[in-house]
Design a protein around this motif. Structure first.
Motif, mmCIF file in Angstrom:
data_model
loop_
_atom_site.group_PDB
_atom_site.id
_atom_site.type_symbol
_atom_site.label_atom_id
_atom_site.label_comp_id
_atom_site.label_asym_id
_atom_site.label_seq_id
_atom_site.Cartn_x
_atom_site.Cartn_y
_atom_site.Cartn_z
ATOM 1 N N THR A 170 0.795 -1.358 0.079
ATOM 2 C CA THR A 170 -0.057 0.116 -0.107
ATOM 3 C C THR A 170 0.775 1.306 0.211
ATOM 4 O O THR A 170 0.252 2.304 0.205
ATOM 5 C CB THR A 170 -0.909 -0.096 1.158
ATOM 6 O OG1 THR A 170 -0.147 -0.218 2.523
ATOM 7 C CG2 THR A 170 -2.110 -1.074 1.216
ATOM 8 N N ASN A 217 -5.507 -2.683 -1.586
ATOM 9 C CA ASN A 217 -5.817 -1.115 -1.480
ATOM 10 C C ASN A 217 -7.113 -0.584 -1.702
ATOM 11 O O ASN A 217 -7.497 0.445 -1.196
ATOM 12 C CB ASN A 217 -4.784 -0.404 -2.612
ATOM 13 C CG ASN A 217 -3.275 -0.360 -2.427
ATOM 14 O OD1 ASN A 217 -2.887 0.635 -1.588
ATOM 15 N ND2 ASN A 217 -2.687 -1.237 -2.887
ATOM 16 N N LEU A 226 -9.635 -1.605 0.271
ATOM 17 C CA LEU A 226 -10.269 -1.494 1.364
ATOM 18 C C LEU A 226 -9.447 -0.661 2.342
ATOM 19 O O LEU A 226 -8.374 -0.854 2.332
ATOM 20 C CB LEU A 226 -10.626 -2.833 1.968
ATOM 21 C CG LEU A 226 -11.452 -3.904 1.198
ATOM 22 C CD1 LEU A 226 -11.539 -5.383 1.932
ATOM 23 C CD2 LEU A 226 -12.702 -3.617 0.952
ATOM 24 N N PRO A 227 -10.314 0.160 2.997
ATOM 25 C CA PRO A 227 -9.636 0.851 4.320
ATOM 26 C C PRO A 227 -9.149 0.052 5.442
ATOM 27 O O PRO A 227 -9.928 -0.959 5.597
ATOM 28 C CB PRO A 227 -10.538 1.872 4.880
ATOM 29 C CG PRO A 227 -11.912 1.111 4.308
ATOM 30 C CD PRO A 227 -11.898 0.196 3.079
ATOM 31 N N ALA A 228 -7.855 0.416 6.019
ATOM 32 C CA ALA A 228 -7.428 -0.437 6.713
ATOM 33 C C ALA A 228 -8.334 -0.677 8.136
ATOM 34 O O ALA A 228 -8.444 -1.743 8.418
ATOM 35 C CB ALA A 228 -5.927 0.327 7.118
ATOM 36 N N SER A 229 -9.102 0.140 8.292
ATOM 37 C CA SER A 229 -10.032 0.065 9.367
ATOM 38 C C SER A 229 -10.935 -1.102 9.079
ATOM 39 O O SER A 229 -11.294 -1.886 10.162
ATOM 40 C CB SER A 229 -10.787 1.256 9.810
ATOM 41 O OG SER A 229 -11.454 1.584 8.419
ATOM 42 N N GLU A 241 -17.591 -4.844 3.176
ATOM 43 C CA GLU A 241 -16.726 -5.277 2.016
ATOM 44 C C GLU A 241 -17.037 -5.275 0.760
ATOM 45 O O GLU A 241 -16.418 -4.771 -0.190
ATOM 46 C CB GLU A 241 -15.701 -6.597 2.446
ATOM 47 C CG GLU A 241 -14.634 -6.756 1.584
ATOM 48 C CD GLU A 241 -14.214 -8.106 2.107
ATOM 49 O OE1 GLU A 241 -14.575 -8.748 2.704
ATOM 50 O OE2 GLU A 241 -12.998 -8.569 1.495
ATOM 51 N N LEU A 274 -18.011 -1.989 -0.908
ATOM 52 C CA LEU A 274 -16.831 -1.329 -1.479
ATOM 53 C C LEU A 274 -16.246 -1.766 -2.626
ATOM 54 O O LEU A 274 -15.985 -1.117 -3.620
ATOM 55 C CB LEU A 274 -15.767 -1.106 -0.157
ATOM 56 C CG LEU A 274 -16.307 -0.056 0.822
ATOM 57 C CD1 LEU A 274 -15.568 -0.348 2.131
ATOM 58 C CD2 LEU A 274 -16.270 1.359 0.566
#
Lengths: 494, 494
Positions: A58, A93, A95-98, A140, A143
């Motif tokens: 990332t 990349n 998906l947001p890390a959170s 998920e 997104l």
């Protein structure tokens, strides 16, 4: 002269491959060697490595290089390589890390509790954790769908079987549903009158291992670049240059370890024969879960359970496990093709296995699309088990919707790979048989080269050079065609 | 509130510990499990990890945090922790990367060629590569000396035995040289008249392993947190939470595998009993090579070869390897204390071993200080072997100055650790015996707690909390005192 963007990418992905090597060996060790006391430290070390790999993939610099490399003059092989790098990059990349973190946490909690809940038949308890896993998996899917333009379930399917979509799966599984339940009944009627000798144990573990090693040799496993060990759940791990397969032994049953070894050897040979000069890059690695499964099932189902192969190895079985009538080739073939609808997917025979997969696919797709809720699973499960296999699972969550690990950590989209793999394998062998009409006679005589050479040329050496659909088209001359699977089952079981 | 500099350092060193975990498991696997075909990929993966660890430890941010942490209010434990972090940092940062790389390259080339050159007795060929290794090691010593204010050889010694210096080594080894050659002659005269039964093989490998495992259990090895496997060169590897020891078996000799296992179990228990809550930080890790060796030699020499311990395990030897007179306790004791000067250090008995070490120390120190050149080694070797052991090595480089791996890759400064370890061990046992006068009787009766409890309280649990000299002073009430070693040898051998 400074390195091109493509060259920069190659060096990053080479680094990632080396990290992946360490992760693979540590993972194999954890399953096959590690004493229990090492678990916490190993978990921490592997998590640290995951963080590092994710950070590497990332790094914003990669995005720049991916864009620039697209403008560079690349030959066809490099373009394919760039395509696969981009796919890896996207998976890390999009998906947001959170969300990744929250899903890992919820999945880990649900999976951990599930181990006991399954034993206790505790569906209500499972639901408490599972709802959160489902919620995050839907997020998920949404997104990934937004970013890719694919449908929600398709976006998850794409993680395991790039290029596949649910319209195609629907078409294929829909077809299977029209003939599978009838075929199962027909075969069971036929087998009801069959004489079957049961093998008398005990079967010493050392002897089973020696038999397995000899069969691996016959199948071309390269022991200079791999090992056979023991683990609770058999798997194929390690790295392409050093493939580690495992099995498990029971001294009252040799069938599972023997055919399990054949299965894992299929995975292993794929890995061992990936193009060595490219294996450090995504384009040189295995195509997909479905194609990987098509290799293990080519070995286990197409080859391993065939009368010809069992004729070839019957003398080895007798050599290692002792002389008895049950080990005659014809009886071995009956043992390994016995059809019996049951509760458990992983124990299912070749014929009933797809019914287990289709059931799961239908339920998980509806879950992700939001057509049903977690509470609806048991009733649907009961209904489909009755319809497809005539098995009554009411109230038996343990051997019903609680049996698999996949949903506990949110691995929605994985199940279809199993049956797609079986279908690819049937299609490969139909292709091989067209050019080698005496295939069975050659197998029985110990000549496996027609199979191995074909797989090597058409699948193993191709790695991820082509998208799955093109790989299959090039190899077999047509798109995935479930008619081959049906014809194979009819030929073997009727 | 933001994290203190000390806390930042803890998190970096925790990360390093996790990387080190992966390196340790990959290294163990390479020696004990890996098929040969995996070697190149493994080498690349491990080198990548080394680069990562070096980059982590040379991040300029660390220097800032180390300086700031020195200004923070830290308790005594944290101050000790900071001291050890600083030491790790210095080792990684004192040398320019170009020198580290050049030395690794030259060492690897020299070591690789040495494997064949040793077999071919090719000293001249070895010299071609070795001169460069020596040149770079001298450069390293000079830089470390400039930075630390220590002498050149002392600066290298400090890598393996922090706090030790050559004046001290000189004092200790100088003393040993005054009495060792005479003692060896005296013991050989005494043993010339001894009756010794030779054990009759073959000794099945499975039986040797079972014997080893039972002895490991007796010595307190925690099999929930470790394993015993096989490798060409026995070692103790893995991580504190999961210690992997290895041995090698010959079916015509059980002595080496049995006592080798006792030796490695000494290393292993040290690791297994390091303070678990601190083991991720340098302060919670093993003190030094010399102290590590003092644990393996406490087990092997002080305990393992003692008549009391051999009396304890003689029934186990008979149980696993069969009943024969050679396995009577008294005969086992004679077998394991037989003194015979020979060419090879690693095959040497307890009494002649220090002579091998002193010889190497004297030569390597002179090399690093520039008093002699590489060409001078063989003549010095011959001279010292004659003087210390009465062995003639002229022209026999293979079993002379080409026998060890240490100099091939520039590990100058390591050799003294072996004999310092033996001396520490003798001093520990002298201390234990003072408070447990009936130690031998208790050992013979199977009560090893006086030994284990003392080592646990005084060494294992202390990790790197104290500098070596203080550790030894606290544990035994005095500084390192070679008189204990001499007294031990006299008591056992005269």
């Amino acid at each position: 002269m400074s390195a091109s963007a493509y060259q920069q990418l190659e060096s990053v992905f080479t680094r990632l491959y080396r990290y992946q090597h360490l992760a693979a060996i540590a993972g194999w060790d954890q399953a096959a060697m590690m004493p229990p006391g090492g678990n916490d430290a190993r978990g921490a070390a592997m998590a640290e490595l995951s963080v590092l790999m994710h950070a590497t993939l990332t790094d914003p610099q990669l995005n720049t290089w991916l864009a620039s490399a697209g403008q560079e003059e690349l030959d066809a092989a490099q373009q394919a390589s760039l395509r696969e790098m981009r796919r890896s990059w996207q998976h890390a990349n999009l998906l947001p890390a959170s969300l990744v973190e929250a899903k890992a946490l919820a999945g880990s909690r649900c999976e951990h509790a599930w181990r006991e809940q399954r034993k206790a038949n505790d569906w209500q308890g499972f639901l408490q954790n599972f709802r959160e896993v489902l919620r995050l998996s839907r997020e998920e899917a949404q997104l990934l769908s937004d970013a890719s333009g694919k449908g929600r379930y398709d976006a998850l399917l794409d993680k395991y079987e790039p290029g596949m979509n649910s319209a195609e799966v629907e078409r294929i599984f829909g077809d299977v549903k029209t003939w599978l339940p009838g075929l199962i009944r027909q075969v069971m009627d036929k087998q009801a009158g069959e004489q079957l000798l049961t093998a008398q144990g005990p079967f010493a573990v050392d002897s089973q291992r020696a038999l397995g090693v000899e069969i691996m040799g016959l199948l071309g496993f390269d022991f200079d670049a791999g090992r056979l060990d023991v683990s609770v759940h058999p798997f194929c791990g390690g790295v392409a240059e050093d493939v580690r397969i495992t099995t498990r032994y029971r001294d009252d049953d040799f069938m599972q370890s023997m055919m399990g070894i054949v299965h894992e050897t299929g995975h292993a040979r794929y890995e061992q024969r990936l193009p060595r000069e490219l294996v450090h890059l995504p384009v040189g690695q295995a195509r997909s879960m479905g194609i990987h499964e098509s290799q293990s099932l080519s070995f286990e189902m197409q080859l391993g359970r065939s009368p010809a192969f069992l004729q070839l190895i019957a003398p080895l079985v007798k050599k290692h496990l002792g002389e008895q009538g049950a080990f005659d080739a014809a009886n071995l073939a009956r043992m390994y093709t016995r059809v019996r609808p049951g509760f458990i997917r992983v124990d299912a025979d070749e014929l009933t296995y797809p019914a287990h997969v289709i059931l799961r696919y239908e339920i998980e797709r509806a879950l992700i699309e939001g057509d049903i809720e977690a509470e609806d699973i048991p009733a649907l499960w009961d209904e489909k088990m009755t319809a497809y296999l005539g098995v009554d699972t009411r109230g038996n969550y343990r051997d019903g919707c609680l049996q698999d690990i996949h949903w506990t950590d949110g691995s929605f989209g994985y199940f279809p790979s199993y049956t797609l793999g079986a279908m690819y394998a049937a299609q490969y062998f139909a292709t091989i048989r067209r050019s080698v009409p005496d295939l069975d006679a050659r197998i029985a005589a110990g000549d496996l080269t027609p199979v191995m050479d074909w797989l090597d040329a058409n699948i193993w050496s191709q790695a991820s050079r082509w998208e799955t659909a093109e790989l299959v088209q090039r190899a077999t001359g047509e798109a995935l065609n479930p008619a081959h699977f049906r014809a194979h089952l009819q030929a073997r079981y009727l």
